[in-house]
Write an enzyme that holds these catalytic residues in place. Structure first.
Site, PDB file in Angstrom:
ATOM      1  N   TYR A 129       0.846  -1.208   0.000  1.00 46.17           N
ATOM      2  CA  TYR A 129       0.000   0.000   0.000  1.00 46.17           C
ATOM      3  C   TYR A 129       0.878   1.254   0.000  1.00 46.17           C
ATOM      4  O   TYR A 129       0.493   2.299  -0.530  1.00 46.17           O
ATOM      5  CB  TYR A 129      -0.969  -0.017   1.181  1.00 46.17           C
ATOM      6  CG  TYR A 129      -2.189   0.869   0.998  1.00 46.17           C
ATOM      7  CD1 TYR A 129      -3.182   0.550   0.070  1.00 46.17           C
ATOM      8  CD2 TYR A 129      -2.359   2.020   1.750  1.00 46.17           C
ATOM      9  CE1 TYR A 129      -4.302   1.345  -0.099  1.00 46.17           C
ATOM     10  CE2 TYR A 129      -3.481   2.833   1.602  1.00 46.17           C
ATOM     11  CZ  TYR A 129      -4.447   2.487   0.671  1.00 46.17           C
ATOM     12  OH  TYR A 129      -5.559   3.283   0.516  1.00 46.17           O
TER      13      TYR A 129
ATOM     14  N   LYS B 193      -3.281   8.385   3.000  1.00 44.58           N
ATOM     15  CA  LYS B 193      -4.487   8.188   3.823  1.00 44.58           C
ATOM     16  C   LYS B 193      -4.277   8.761   5.229  1.00 44.58           C
ATOM     17  O   LYS B 193      -5.229   9.272   5.834  1.00 44.58           O
ATOM     18  CB  LYS B 193      -4.869   6.711   3.892  1.00 44.58           C
ATOM     19  CG  LYS B 193      -5.430   6.141   2.581  1.00 44.58           C
ATOM     20  CD  LYS B 193      -6.678   6.860   2.086  1.00 44.58           C
ATOM     21  CE  LYS B 193      -7.377   6.100   0.962  1.00 44.58           C
ATOM     22  NZ  LYS B 193      -8.424   6.924   0.312  1.00 44.58           N
TER      23      LYS B 193
HETATM   24  P1  NAD Z   1     -12.941   3.229  -7.550  1.00 42.55           P
HETATM   25  O1  NAD Z   1     -11.834   2.976  -8.493  1.00 42.55           O
HETATM   26  O2  NAD Z   1     -14.292   2.837  -7.958  1.00 42.55           O
HETATM   27  O3  NAD Z   1     -12.959   4.766  -7.100  1.00 42.55           O
HETATM   28  C1  NAD Z   1     -11.801   5.582  -7.107  1.00 42.55           C
HETATM   29  C2  NAD Z   1     -12.185   6.840  -7.836  1.00 42.55           C
HETATM   30  O4  NAD Z   1     -11.138   7.812  -7.809  1.00 42.55           O
HETATM   31  C3  NAD Z   1     -12.498   6.570  -9.321  1.00 42.55           C
HETATM   32  O5  NAD Z   1     -13.797   6.987  -9.630  1.00 42.55           O
HETATM   33  C4  NAD Z   1     -11.468   7.431 -10.035  1.00 42.55           C
HETATM   34  O6  NAD Z   1     -11.932   7.965 -11.248  1.00 42.55           O
HETATM   35  C5  NAD Z   1     -11.261   8.519  -9.009  1.00 42.55           C
HETATM   36  N1  NAD Z   1     -10.087   9.349  -9.298  1.00 42.55           N
HETATM   37  C6  NAD Z   1      -8.791   8.966  -9.384  1.00 42.55           C
HETATM   38  N2  NAD Z   1      -8.035  10.010  -9.757  1.00 42.55           N
HETATM   39  C7  NAD Z   1      -8.868  11.072  -9.910  1.00 42.55           C
HETATM   40  C8  NAD Z   1      -8.695  12.421 -10.313  1.00 42.55           C
HETATM   41  N3  NAD Z   1      -7.485  12.917 -10.627  1.00 42.55           N
HETATM   42  N4  NAD Z   1      -9.779  13.225 -10.378  1.00 42.55           N
HETATM   43  C9  NAD Z   1     -11.009  12.751 -10.066  1.00 42.55           C
HETATM   44  N5  NAD Z   1     -11.250  11.487  -9.680  1.00 42.55           N
HETATM   45  C10 NAD Z   1     -10.172  10.648  -9.623  1.00 42.55           C
HETATM   46  O7  NAD Z   1     -12.513   2.462  -6.193  1.00 42.55           O
HETATM   47  P2  NAD Z   1     -13.128   2.517  -4.716  1.00 42.55           P
HETATM   48  O8  NAD Z   1     -12.567   1.324  -4.047  1.00 42.55           O
HETATM   49  O9  NAD Z   1     -14.576   2.713  -4.766  1.00 42.55           O
HETATM   50  O10 NAD Z   1     -12.399   3.786  -4.081  1.00 42.55           O
HETATM   51  C11 NAD Z   1     -13.086   4.873  -3.532  1.00 42.55           C
HETATM   52  C12 NAD Z   1     -12.403   5.355  -2.251  1.00 42.55           C
HETATM   53  O11 NAD Z   1     -12.494   4.339  -1.263  1.00 42.55           O
HETATM   54  C13 NAD Z   1     -10.928   5.678  -2.399  1.00 42.55           C
HETATM   55  O12 NAD Z   1     -10.614   6.807  -1.607  1.00 42.55           O
HETATM   56  C14 NAD Z   1     -10.276   4.459  -1.812  1.00 42.55           C
HETATM   57  O13 NAD Z   1      -8.973   4.727  -1.330  1.00 42.55           O
HETATM   58  C15 NAD Z   1     -11.226   4.156  -0.695  1.00 42.55           C
HETATM   59  N6  NAD Z   1     -11.152   2.812  -0.115  1.00 42.55           N
HETATM   60  C16 NAD Z   1     -11.216   1.715  -0.916  1.00 42.55           C
HETATM   61  C17 NAD Z   1     -11.135   0.445  -0.352  1.00 42.55           C
HETATM   62  C18 NAD Z   1     -11.137  -0.789  -1.203  1.00 42.55           C
HETATM   63  O14 NAD Z   1     -10.674  -1.841  -0.747  1.00 42.55           O
HETATM   64  N7  NAD Z   1     -11.640  -0.748  -2.435  1.00 42.55           N
HETATM   65  C19 NAD Z   1     -11.002   0.311   1.049  1.00 42.55           C
HETATM   66  C20 NAD Z   1     -10.966   1.462   1.836  1.00 42.55           C
HETATM   67  C21 NAD Z   1     -11.038   2.707   1.248  1.00 42.55           C
HETATM   68  O1  0WE Z   2      -7.351   2.729  -1.442  1.00 40.04           O
HETATM   69  C1  0WE Z   2      -7.332   1.725  -2.124  1.00 40.04           C
HETATM   70  C2  0WE Z   2      -6.963   1.825  -3.593  1.00 40.04           C
HETATM   71  C3  0WE Z   2      -5.924   2.875  -3.846  1.00 40.04           C
HETATM   72  C4  0WE Z   2      -5.352   2.922  -5.233  1.00 40.04           C
HETATM   73  C5  0WE Z   2      -5.329   1.840  -6.099  1.00 40.04           C
HETATM   74  C6  0WE Z   2      -4.746   1.972  -7.358  1.00 40.04           C
HETATM   75  C7  0WE Z   2      -4.630   0.819  -8.311  1.00 40.04           C
HETATM   76  C8  0WE Z   2      -4.486   1.261  -9.747  1.00 40.04           C
HETATM   77  C9  0WE Z   2      -4.776   4.093  -5.634  1.00 40.04           C
HETATM   78  N1  0WE Z   2      -4.198   4.246  -6.842  1.00 40.04           N
HETATM   79  C10 0WE Z   2      -4.183   3.210  -7.707  1.00 40.04           C
HETATM   80  N2  0WE Z   2      -3.572   3.391  -8.921  1.00 40.04           N
HETATM   81  C11 0WE Z   2      -3.630   2.474  -9.917  1.00 40.04           C
HETATM   82  O2  0WE Z   2      -3.036   2.660 -11.001  1.00 40.04           O
HETATM   83  N3  0WE Z   2      -7.619   0.519  -1.536  1.00 40.04           N
HETATM   84  C12 0WE Z   2      -7.814   0.468  -0.097  1.00 40.04           C
HETATM   85  C13 0WE Z   2      -7.643  -0.770  -2.263  1.00 40.04           C
HETATM   86  C14 0WE Z   2      -6.280  -1.374  -2.137  1.00 40.04           C
HETATM   87  O3  0WE Z   2      -5.244  -0.887  -2.841  1.00 40.04           O
HETATM   88  C15 0WE Z   2      -4.125  -1.604  -2.480  1.00 40.04           C
HETATM   89  C16 0WE Z   2      -4.479  -2.559  -1.510  1.00 40.04           C
HETATM   90  C17 0WE Z   2      -5.877  -2.404  -1.287  1.00 40.04           C
HETATM   91  C18 0WE Z   2      -6.713  -3.168  -0.327  1.00 40.04           C
HETATM   92  C19 0WE Z   2      -2.801  -1.492  -2.914  1.00 40.04           C
HETATM   93  C20 0WE Z   2      -1.838  -2.359  -2.397  1.00 40.04           C
HETATM   94  C21 0WE Z   2      -2.183  -3.288  -1.445  1.00 40.04           C
HETATM   95  C22 0WE Z   2      -3.514  -3.414  -0.985  1.00 40.04           C
END
Ligand code: NAD
Ligand code: 0WE
Length: 256
Positions: A156, A163
């Protein structure tokens, strides 16, 4: 009557039907909110417009959160059509893919700046522009975070640092806009298989670990986050601000 009847919400971060922000959008709509969506780029446009249409959302605005003028234009536009704003959802994160593998020591200066800019600073820029509209009735701002801000999770890397900054932003912003009756919180969600988690090496292992080791012995779903978001953006949570609220099957309480 819905819990969000008469409220207006802008949602940043819908990419597709698996996005956390999309689950929040559907739930908020069911509870009576009027919505606007923003999206990052043209690649996402073709997915988000049909989703918006399917639940009767007509305000769909392009916004790269790395650009101050894009963020400004979103709120300037909403100010022309809405008599105030009640809810802001920040569900956006980004780091370069090559920063999310291998040693944290290889974090580059540019990669660090980019992850911080899009994943943490953007919340400050949004709240600054939202404040004039939100202070009309008071409001609720909600961001999405992950427990890797507090503890080290392999791969991560720089996102963990971003974060941590996002969570500190939540506290500082909560103090800054509290006098305008604007609340700022974050949900710290367990791992979810979204676009942002796809291509993450070993995601399956992470999910298996959660299932085996969390107090509730189960992974979370998008709907679990949306239900908590509904509480944090409704008047039910009226005196709750500055907090990081776990929706993670209890993972964060465990030592070993
Ligand atoms: P997702 O990919 O559906 O959403 C991420 C969004 O960020 C996308 O819509 C993408 O277009 C947007 N984004 C990235 N760069 C951008 C930019 N320059 N301008 C505008 N938008 C931009 O994935 P998600 O898992 O729904 O992620 C949403 C949030 O939840 C994130 O903050 C992520 O870190 C957080 N989160 C995700 C998880 C997980 O496991 N998926 C867990 C905890 C927190
Ligand atoms: O917050 C996140 C996703 C964050 C994220 C993921 C990507 C993948 C593709 C931010 N930037 C990018 N850029 C890319 O090009 N999560 C909590 C999901 C997540 O991401 C990980 C995790 C988990 C869980 C990355 C490494 C290890 C575990």
């Amino acid at each position: 009557m819905g819990l969000l009847e008469g409220k207006k919400a802008v949602i940043f971060g819908i990419a597709n039907e698996k996005s956390i922000a999309w689950a929040i959008a559907r739930e908020f709509r069911e509870q009576g909110a009027e919505l606007a969506f923003t999206y990052a780029n043209d690649a996402i446009a073709k997915r988000i417009f049909p989703l918006a249409e399917s639940i009767g959302v007509t305000q769909v605005i392009k916004c790269d959160v790395a650009k101050d003028e894009d963020i400004h234009d979103v709120f300037a536009g909403l100010g022309k059509i809405w008599d105030g704003l009640d809810i802001l959802i920040h569900s956006v994160a980004f780091a370069n893919r090559d920063e999310l593998k291998g040693s944290f020591l290889n974090t580059s200066r540019a990669g660090f700046a980019l992850a911080m800019d899009i994943s943490a600073y953007s919340l400050i820029a949004m709240v600054k522009e939202a404040q004039p509209l939100m202070k009309v009735r008071g409001g609720s701002v909600l961001a999405m975070t992950y427990y890797a801000s507090e503890k080290v999770f392999p791969n991560y890397n720089v996102m963990g640092v971003a974060k941590a900054a996002l969570e500190a932003n939540v506290r500082y912003l909560a103090e800054a806009v509290g006098p305008d009756s604007i609340r700022v919180n974050a949900i710290s969600a367990g791992p979810l298989k979204t676009l942002a988690a796809s291509g993450v090496g070993g995601f399956h292992q992470i999910a298996a670990h959660v299932e085996a080791k969390t107090p509730l012995r189960t992974n979370i779903e998008q709907k679990d986050v949306a239900d908590a978001a509904l509480f944090l953006c409704s008047d039910l949570s009226r005196r709750i601000t500055g907090g990081i609220h776990f929706v993670d099957s209890g993972y964060n309480i465990m030592g070993m």
